[in-house]
Design an enzyme around this catalytic site. Sequence first.
Site, mmCIF file in Angstrom:
data_model
loop_
_atom_site.group_PDB
_atom_site.id
_atom_site.type_symbol
_atom_site.label_atom_id
_atom_site.label_comp_id
_atom_site.label_asym_id
_atom_site.label_seq_id
_atom_site.Cartn_x
_atom_site.Cartn_y
_atom_site.Cartn_z
ATOM 1 N N ASN A 88 49.758 83.934 16.257
ATOM 2 C CA ASN A 88 50.919 85.422 16.342
ATOM 3 C C ASN A 88 50.203 86.632 16.676
ATOM 4 O O ASN A 88 49.108 86.714 15.708
ATOM 5 C CB ASN A 88 50.741 84.793 14.973
ATOM 6 C CG ASN A 88 51.983 86.639 14.251
ATOM 7 O OD1 ASN A 88 52.066 86.946 14.905
ATOM 8 N ND2 ASN A 88 52.452 86.211 13.035
ATOM 9 N N PHE A 89 50.878 87.395 17.274
ATOM 10 C CA PHE A 89 49.648 88.482 17.742
ATOM 11 C C PHE A 89 49.967 89.332 16.552
ATOM 12 O O PHE A 89 49.546 90.440 16.359
ATOM 13 C CB PHE A 89 49.778 88.667 19.225
ATOM 14 C CG PHE A 89 49.651 88.396 20.192
ATOM 15 C CD1 PHE A 89 49.597 87.117 19.956
ATOM 16 C CD2 PHE A 89 49.959 89.069 21.494
ATOM 17 C CE1 PHE A 89 48.360 86.752 20.988
ATOM 18 C CE2 PHE A 89 49.299 88.191 22.427
ATOM 19 C CZ PHE A 89 48.912 87.011 22.533
ATOM 20 N N LYS A 90 51.264 89.091 15.725
ATOM 21 C CA LYS A 90 51.239 90.070 14.652
ATOM 22 C C LYS A 90 51.823 91.879 15.554
ATOM 23 O O LYS A 90 52.128 91.669 16.349
ATOM 24 C CB LYS A 90 50.254 90.278 13.859
ATOM 25 C CG LYS A 90 49.933 88.922 12.996
ATOM 26 C CD LYS A 90 49.481 89.499 11.456
ATOM 27 C CE LYS A 90 49.655 87.440 10.616
ATOM 28 N NZ LYS A 90 49.437 87.235 9.216
ATOM 29 N N HIS A 136 58.491 85.049 8.450
ATOM 30 C CA HIS A 136 56.629 85.278 8.223
ATOM 31 C C HIS A 136 56.482 85.656 6.779
ATOM 32 O O HIS A 136 56.903 86.131 6.099
ATOM 33 C CB HIS A 136 56.410 85.476 8.939
ATOM 34 C CG HIS A 136 54.881 86.205 9.290
ATOM 35 N ND1 HIS A 136 53.957 86.436 8.484
ATOM 36 C CD2 HIS A 136 53.763 85.074 10.255
ATOM 37 C CE1 HIS A 136 52.600 85.890 8.592
ATOM 38 N NE2 HIS A 136 52.406 85.257 9.504
ATOM 39 N N GLU A 147 52.025 78.763 5.038
ATOM 40 C CA GLU A 147 50.791 79.424 4.965
ATOM 41 C C GLU A 147 50.658 80.036 3.870
ATOM 42 O O GLU A 147 51.082 80.893 2.969
ATOM 43 C CB GLU A 147 51.264 80.552 5.922
ATOM 44 C CG GLU A 147 50.984 80.095 7.303
ATOM 45 C CD GLU A 147 50.659 81.289 8.047
ATOM 46 O OE1 GLU A 147 49.843 81.586 9.145
ATOM 47 O OE2 GLU A 147 51.831 82.332 7.906
ATOM 48 N N ILE A 150 46.236 84.202 4.422
ATOM 49 C CA ILE A 150 46.355 85.257 5.572
ATOM 50 C C ILE A 150 45.345 86.329 5.243
ATOM 51 O O ILE A 150 45.289 87.609 4.752
ATOM 52 C CB ILE A 150 47.885 85.440 4.823
ATOM 53 C CG1 ILE A 150 48.645 84.147 5.328
ATOM 54 C CG2 ILE A 150 47.901 86.250 6.610
ATOM 55 C CD1 ILE A 150 50.046 84.027 5.006
ATOM 56 N N GLY A 210 44.239 82.170 7.364
ATOM 57 C CA GLY A 210 41.901 82.430 7.779
ATOM 58 C C GLY A 210 41.729 80.915 8.160
ATOM 59 O O GLY A 210 40.476 81.008 8.702
ATOM 60 N N ALA A 249 45.871 83.903 13.420
ATOM 61 C CA ALA A 249 46.459 84.961 14.339
ATOM 62 C C ALA A 249 44.817 85.893 14.091
ATOM 63 O O ALA A 249 43.992 85.807 15.428
ATOM 64 C CB ALA A 249 47.330 85.593 12.863
ATOM 65 N N SER A 250 44.219 86.780 13.171
ATOM 66 C CA SER A 250 42.962 87.455 12.774
ATOM 67 C C SER A 250 41.791 86.341 13.751
ATOM 68 O O SER A 250 40.860 86.658 14.337
ATOM 69 C CB SER A 250 42.529 88.084 11.733
ATOM 70 O OG SER A 250 42.700 86.795 11.000
HETATM 71 O O1 G3P Z 1 50.827 83.314 11.252
HETATM 72 C C1 G3P Z 1 49.650 83.959 10.793
HETATM 73 C C2 G3P Z 1 49.194 84.168 9.858
HETATM 74 O O2 G3P Z 1 50.117 84.320 9.170
HETATM 75 C C3 G3P Z 1 47.452 84.164 9.603
HETATM 76 O O3 G3P Z 1 46.703 84.701 9.480
HETATM 77 O O4 G3P Z 1 44.761 86.269 10.580
HETATM 78 O O5 G3P Z 1 45.108 84.420 8.690
HETATM 79 O O6 G3P Z 1 45.046 84.126 10.555
HETATM 80 P P1 G3P Z 1 45.812 84.585 9.795
#
Ligand code: G3P
Length: 227
Positions: free
Chosen positions: A9-11, A93, A141, A146, A177, A198-199
Amino acid sequence: MKLPLLLTNFKVYEKSTGLSAVSLAKIHDEVAKETGASIAIAVNTADLKEVIAAVSIPVFCQHIDPVDFGAKTGWIPPKLVKNLGVTGTLLNHSEHQIPDDVLQKSIEAAHAAGLFVVACANTPEKGAQIMKFGPDLIAVEPPELIGGDISVSKAKPDVIKNSVSLIGNDKVLVGAGVKNGEDVRIALELGAKGILVASGVTNAADPKKAILDLIAPFNTPGKAPNN
Ligand code: G3P
């Protein structure tokens, strides 16, 4: 959609939108071609057209609305994004939650347009409830993890186990995470069929290396990661 799946997810980080969205998308495409892994990306609506033109992997829209073409200023009709070449959509989301009745209509509208649907849920129980609306996959999630440095796999493995048992085999992605191959290995061992991340990719100093590490537990037939 081939499983296991890595869905990034590129957000709407500055470093994963606009021209940077296209470069990051190309890196995902390159890794998918080199390894044969099932990799998809979810990008902001504004970046769909340019990203789709640059890659062959599935591109998801981060959200759609349950509307048709017409007098719907600012809304995102699923048929419109389908016509652009979008493969699927992320819905509900944690950062873009929608009421259940709207979610149900959105899933139906997305399917009617021919889009694959990944619906998100904050808990296994909510995921099981949303599953009744018929999405193709549920991504569970825990919101408090997150964007953090501790993965759902390490902090809340029971969330993964419970999601698989309540939602079903071949239906569960997990995220929050997730940063490395070890996090993914644990999630797959607990029955998840892929990862929503994402991150761990968007903030990585070397996104290609990060993606290769994340997909290493997929055991794809292609070239082994060289890191
Ligand atoms: O959509 C994926 C996201 O909500 C998870 O974010 O940064 O924890 O990988 P992250």
